[in-house]
Enzyme design. Sequence first.
Site, PDB file in Angstrom:
ATOM      1  N   HIS A 121       0.968  -1.112   0.048  1.00 15.78           N
ATOM      2  CA  HIS A 121       0.051   0.019  -0.123  1.00 15.78           C
ATOM      3  C   HIS A 121       0.969   1.167  -0.142  1.00 15.78           C
ATOM      4  O   HIS A 121       2.067   1.299   0.418  1.00 15.78           O
ATOM      5  CB  HIS A 121      -0.731   0.001   1.164  1.00 15.78           C
ATOM      6  CG  HIS A 121      -2.021   1.188   1.516  1.00 15.78           C
ATOM      7  ND1 HIS A 121      -1.636   2.155   1.802  1.00 15.78           N
ATOM      8  CD2 HIS A 121      -3.258   0.895   1.392  1.00 15.78           C
ATOM      9  CE1 HIS A 121      -2.658   2.840   1.975  1.00 15.78           C
ATOM     10  NE2 HIS A 121      -3.629   2.164   1.551  1.00 15.78           N
ATOM     11  N   ASP A 198       2.999  -4.880   7.897  1.00 16.03           N
ATOM     12  CA  ASP A 198       1.825  -4.111   7.743  1.00 16.03           C
ATOM     13  C   ASP A 198       0.579  -4.988   7.709  1.00 16.03           C
ATOM     14  O   ASP A 198       0.368  -5.769   6.841  1.00 16.03           O
ATOM     15  CB  ASP A 198       1.893  -3.402   6.325  1.00 16.03           C
ATOM     16  CG  ASP A 198       0.415  -2.436   6.231  1.00 16.03           C
ATOM     17  OD1 ASP A 198      -0.430  -2.736   6.853  1.00 16.03           O
ATOM     18  OD2 ASP A 198       0.213  -1.779   5.127  1.00 16.03           O
ATOM     19  N   GLN A 201      -4.484  -5.487   6.587  1.00 17.53           N
ATOM     20  CA  GLN A 201      -5.520  -6.187   5.790  1.00 17.53           C
ATOM     21  C   GLN A 201      -5.492  -7.529   6.511  1.00 17.53           C
ATOM     22  O   GLN A 201      -6.431  -8.419   6.255  1.00 17.53           O
ATOM     23  CB  GLN A 201      -5.226  -6.234   4.503  1.00 17.53           C
ATOM     24  CG  GLN A 201      -5.595  -5.044   3.581  1.00 17.53           C
ATOM     25  CD  GLN A 201      -6.858  -4.644   3.696  1.00 17.53           C
ATOM     26  OE1 GLN A 201      -7.633  -5.660   3.590  1.00 17.53           O
ATOM     27  NE2 GLN A 201      -7.007  -3.328   3.754  1.00 17.53           N
ATOM     28  N   LYS A 224     -10.376  -1.389  10.616  1.00 20.24           N
ATOM     29  CA  LYS A 224     -10.474  -2.743   9.377  1.00 20.24           C
ATOM     30  C   LYS A 224     -10.926  -3.860  10.157  1.00 20.24           C
ATOM     31  O   LYS A 224     -11.249  -4.786   9.478  1.00 20.24           O
ATOM     32  CB  LYS A 224      -8.927  -3.091   9.049  1.00 20.24           C
ATOM     33  CG  LYS A 224      -8.025  -1.968   8.409  1.00 20.24           C
ATOM     34  CD  LYS A 224      -8.491  -1.484   6.930  1.00 20.24           C
ATOM     35  CE  LYS A 224      -7.491  -0.662   6.238  1.00 20.24           C
ATOM     36  NZ  LYS A 224      -8.196  -0.262   5.164  1.00 20.24           N
ATOM     37  N   CYS A 362      -4.713   2.407  -3.717  1.00 29.69           N
ATOM     38  CA  CYS A 362      -3.567   3.079  -3.064  1.00 29.69           C
ATOM     39  C   CYS A 362      -2.346   2.193  -3.185  1.00 29.69           C
ATOM     40  O   CYS A 362      -1.541   1.770  -2.281  1.00 29.69           O
ATOM     41  CB  CYS A 362      -3.585   3.332  -1.683  1.00 29.69           C
ATOM     42  SG  CYS A 362      -4.731   4.601  -1.105  1.00 29.69           S
TER      43      CYS A 362
HETATM   44  N1  PMP Z   1      -1.894  -0.699   4.534  1.00 30.85           N
HETATM   45  C1  PMP Z   1      -2.701  -1.653   4.248  1.00 30.85           C
HETATM   46  C2  PMP Z   1      -2.414  -2.921   3.596  1.00 30.85           C
HETATM   47  C3  PMP Z   1      -4.000  -1.334   3.960  1.00 30.85           C
HETATM   48  O1  PMP Z   1      -4.993  -1.800   3.500  1.00 30.85           O
HETATM   49  C4  PMP Z   1      -4.384   0.089   4.392  1.00 30.85           C
HETATM   50  C5  PMP Z   1      -5.737   0.783   4.610  1.00 30.85           C
HETATM   51  N2  PMP Z   1      -6.246   0.798   2.928  1.00 30.85           N
HETATM   52  C6  PMP Z   1      -3.357   0.820   5.017  1.00 30.85           C
HETATM   53  C7  PMP Z   1      -1.962   0.577   4.942  1.00 30.85           C
HETATM   54  C8  PMP Z   1      -3.631   2.334   5.579  1.00 30.85           C
HETATM   55  O2  PMP Z   1      -4.513   2.009   6.716  1.00 30.85           O
HETATM   56  P1  PMP Z   1      -4.841   3.580   7.374  1.00 30.85           P
HETATM   57  O3  PMP Z   1      -5.532   4.255   6.336  1.00 30.85           O
HETATM   58  O4  PMP Z   1      -5.772   3.053   8.527  1.00 30.85           O
HETATM   59  O5  PMP Z   1      -3.916   4.252   8.036  1.00 30.85           O
END
Ligand code: PMP
Length: 404
Positions: A121, A198, A201, A224, A362
């Site tokens: 991401h 990270d 997910q 999430k 993203c």
């Molecule tokens: N990493 C991953 C794999 C994600 O799916 C997301 C959220 N789409 C994020 C980071 C960012 O999370 P947040 O917007 O809650 O900071």
Amino acid sequence: MIDVKKIRKDFPILERQVNGYPLVYFDNAATSQTPIQVIDTIVDYYKNYNANIHRGVHSLSQEATDAYEAARQKIQSHFNAAHPYEIIFTSGTTHSINIIASGYCELLKAGDELLVSALEHHSNIVPWQMLCERTGAILKVIPMDEQGVLILDELDKLLSNKTKLVFVNHVSNALGTVNPIAEIIEKTHAVGAEVLVDGAQASPHIQADFQSLNVDYYVTSAHKLCGPTGVGMLYGKQAALEKLPPYQGGGEMIAEVTFEKTTYAGLPHKFEAGTPNISGGIAFGAALDYMNSIGMENIAAYEEKLLVYGTKELMKIPGLKIYGEAVHKTAVISFNVGDIHPYDIGSILDKMGIAVRTGHHCAQPIMDFYKIPGTVRASFSFYNTFEEIDLMVVALNRAITMLQ
Ligand code: PMP
């Protein structure tokens, strides 16, 4: 097996209509829905014990502090961290990653190497690029194959005594691939480097065990996994966190302040400057309680069935191509139909009450890899049903007829 009918009653939002149709919510990878137990926890805080934490001698402040610290312990125990102070409350995954990236700024020198997976991401790419610009460190990419699986042989080639940190998601948000993090951690530790996972997910589906994984840093967001937005966590091994400097200065993170010199608080407060999202932290704990009352293994088993069924039904649609075909996947299906733009499909599905995500998720480097502008992404949760998948397939067929 889980009782989905009963579970759905916990989610008031699932009863609403969208554009005259019952809501079918398949955007769980972006944010999950919130059960009444978590909503009530937030309401209870503001109705009954809203007060700032850690600083007050009065009863309300003590009650709020106890609830906040109890939530920290719930997170520790859920993920089997060794100590509660290894759990830092943050505003979410992005914030957590930035804390580590900013701290690493003081640990790196020009020529040091950082390895990023091709499946990340943007929030696990951009902070590191910014760090490389500031330090002269070099960012190298662990590539992936057509199925959306990381090529571990390439990781072996990239790892060296120049490597300082490897960052990889546990599960890819764009494709659903579950990465072999245990293997990556072991290989990385063998060259003396650290690993940041990270888990944004993964944590709604997989209960990571921090101690047995021996992971250095693991981050996630409460929204999430049935919790509120604006709160998340940074886990770090005590030694790993202690070597990082504080991220922000302010109240809460100090031991003593004079105009000549300030000394910092120990963990976890060193990284928790200012008044946090108190109700959010407490509700994060309530969300874990809720997920655990259903059972993480039950959740994973049911979602796997949704994934298999959804994949089978979508594959029947002529011209539909699924991106991300790893053997180990969570319930995420990213797809396109012919050369129809994903946005057009998403907009028409919305007219029929079906919420999917469209775009690059993203994760533009993944889209570049497949040479596509984006995908339609349907992501399932344990409160979704097989009937909802059928509704999506019917709506999708209608959308395709309209668009072709
Ligand atoms: N990493 C991953 C794999 C994600 O799916 C997301 C959220 N789409 C994020 C980071 C960012 O999370 P947040 O917007 O809650 O900071």
